[in-house]
Design a protein around this motif. Structure first.
Motif, mmCIF file in Angstrom:
data_model
loop_
_atom_site.group_PDB
_atom_site.id
_atom_site.type_symbol
_atom_site.label_atom_id
_atom_site.label_comp_id
_atom_site.label_asym_id
_atom_site.label_seq_id
_atom_site.Cartn_x
_atom_site.Cartn_y
_atom_site.Cartn_z
ATOM 1 N N TYR A 299 1.026 -1.175 -0.001
ATOM 2 C CA TYR A 299 0.032 -0.076 0.153
ATOM 3 C C TYR A 299 0.778 1.204 -0.016
ATOM 4 N N LEU A 300 0.886 1.841 -0.905
ATOM 5 C CA LEU A 300 1.637 3.265 -1.108
ATOM 6 C C LEU A 300 1.182 4.230 -0.346
ATOM 7 N N ASP A 301 2.057 5.286 0.306
ATOM 8 C CA ASP A 301 1.541 6.264 0.806
ATOM 9 C C ASP A 301 0.168 7.041 -0.128
ATOM 10 N N PRO A 302 -0.849 7.092 0.402
ATOM 11 C CA PRO A 302 -1.903 7.562 -0.462
ATOM 12 C C PRO A 302 -1.881 9.172 -1.005
ATOM 13 N N GLN A 303 -1.415 9.731 -0.013
ATOM 14 C CA GLN A 303 -1.137 11.291 -0.644
ATOM 15 C C GLN A 303 0.132 11.553 -1.509
ATOM 16 N N ALA A 304 0.999 10.876 -1.157
ATOM 17 C CA ALA A 304 2.027 10.967 -2.102
ATOM 18 C C ALA A 304 2.090 10.271 -3.147
ATOM 19 N N ALA A 305 1.123 9.192 -3.427
ATOM 20 C CA ALA A 305 0.774 8.831 -4.651
ATOM 21 C C ALA A 305 -0.047 9.533 -5.488
ATOM 22 N N TYR A 306 -0.998 10.242 -4.524
ATOM 23 C CA TYR A 306 -2.064 10.898 -5.295
ATOM 24 C C TYR A 306 -2.097 12.402 -5.509
ATOM 25 N N ILE A 307 -1.644 12.931 -4.458
ATOM 26 C CA ILE A 307 -1.463 14.455 -4.299
ATOM 27 C C ILE A 307 -0.114 14.997 -4.600
ATOM 28 N N THR A 308 1.062 14.345 -4.364
ATOM 29 C CA THR A 308 2.574 14.989 -4.574
ATOM 30 C C THR A 308 3.051 13.987 -5.246
#
Length: 302
Positions: free
Chosen positions: A273-282
């Motif tokens: 599970y990738l860090d969701p904010q790093a993967a989607y926002i930044t």
């Protein structure tokens, strides 16, 4: 080859003089912007650009008012101006800030047309996701030129290259993968043009699904049955709901079902599970990508 590419990207920042106070012309995604000397008061409407500025040691005086990734929250100055959301900048506040430069990118790129008539504005958007790592390094190089931090930018790029090489070496021969994105109970696949395309393009982990058609948010829509039929060796997961702050843990709950649990990836414990904010926002930020590379490395070595 990469050193030649970065040298070319550095050349997009053309300085009339190295001395402080002289104009520089910065080429970017929507044109060229002139700056007088090294900017001291900086506004940024994009968290990936904030990430890159922070990695270089540049303090932002103005930041987006929402969607701050958890891994960056401590880096946001307590007294920073909140200059509107990623999609809706506060142009009155931006004008009143009397800043030296304003950075937009990705979600805030449309603000450029208005902002450029208020203050020097630079669009740090990447042209595409085919080479996200190269794009991040190009942006770090450009920011290093703008702020006179060329050595620091080169240091960060060297560290990123080394991390990619390390993870790529570990990934070799480990099999194929699907990069799943979960979105409001729906399931999709991200491929070689997605916001985490570096998994396939730079790490060399082949996609178990040929001809992925990346969607704007939810990837190429698939079913649980499709995932089982494809039966990848690895699953990398982007939880969009968690990334946008709508919920937490939705992806893990969605994927905990009889069909997914029969896959080779699930049975071998190969779901990362990738860090969701790093993967989607930044997704175009240095610290965020380094964080995800470490997550992939830990998973591959697990």
């Amino acid at each position: 080859m990469k050193s030649v590419l970065l040298a070319a990207l550095a050349a997009t920042v053309l300085a009339t003089s190295a001395a402080v106070g002289q104009d520089i012309v910065v080429a970017h995604a929507q044109g060229e912007t002139s700056l007088t000397g090294v900017p001291t008061k900086v506004l940024v409407q994009d968290w990936a650009t904030f990430d890159n500025l922070h990695a270089l040691g540049v303090v932002a005086a103005g930041v987006p008012a929402s969607n701050a990734p958890r891994y960056l929250q401590e880096a946001v100055p307590a007294d920073a101006l909140r200059i509107g959301s990623l999609f809706e900048p506060d142009f009155e506040g931006i004008a009143a800030a009397d800043a030296d430069v304003y950075f937009v990118a990705a979600r805030s790129a449309e603000a450029y047309g208005t902002a450029k008539d208020i203050l020097p504005t630079i669009d740090m958007s990447l042209a595409d996701n085919a080479d996200i790592i190269g794009g991040i390094e190009g942006n770090l190089t450009k920011l290093g030129e703008i702020f006179g931090l060329q050595d620091k930018a080169a240091e960060l790029n060297e560290a990123l290259d080394a991390k990619v090489a390390e993870v790529k070496a570990v990934a070799e021969g480990k099999g194929n993968a699907l990069v799943l994105v979960t979105n409001a109970g729906n399931l999709g696949v991200y491929g070689p043009d997605s916001r985490v395309a570096w998994i396939h393009n730079q790490l060399g982990i082949p996609s178990a699904m040929p001809d992925v058609e990346d969607g704007d948010h939810g990837g190429d829509g698939v079913s649980f049955e499709f995932v089982l039929e494809t039966n990848p060796d690895w699953l990398f997961v982007v939880d969009r709901d968690a990334g946008t702050g709508e919920s937490s843990g939705a992806a893990a709950a969605l994927l905990d079902n009889e069909l997914i649990n029969q896959t080779k990836a699930a049975q071998a414990g190969h779901i990362i599970y990738l860090d969701p904010q790093a993967a989607y926002i930044t997704m175009h930020g240095y610290t965020g990508v380094m964080l995800m590379l470490d997550q992939v490395l830990a998973g591959l070595n697990g």
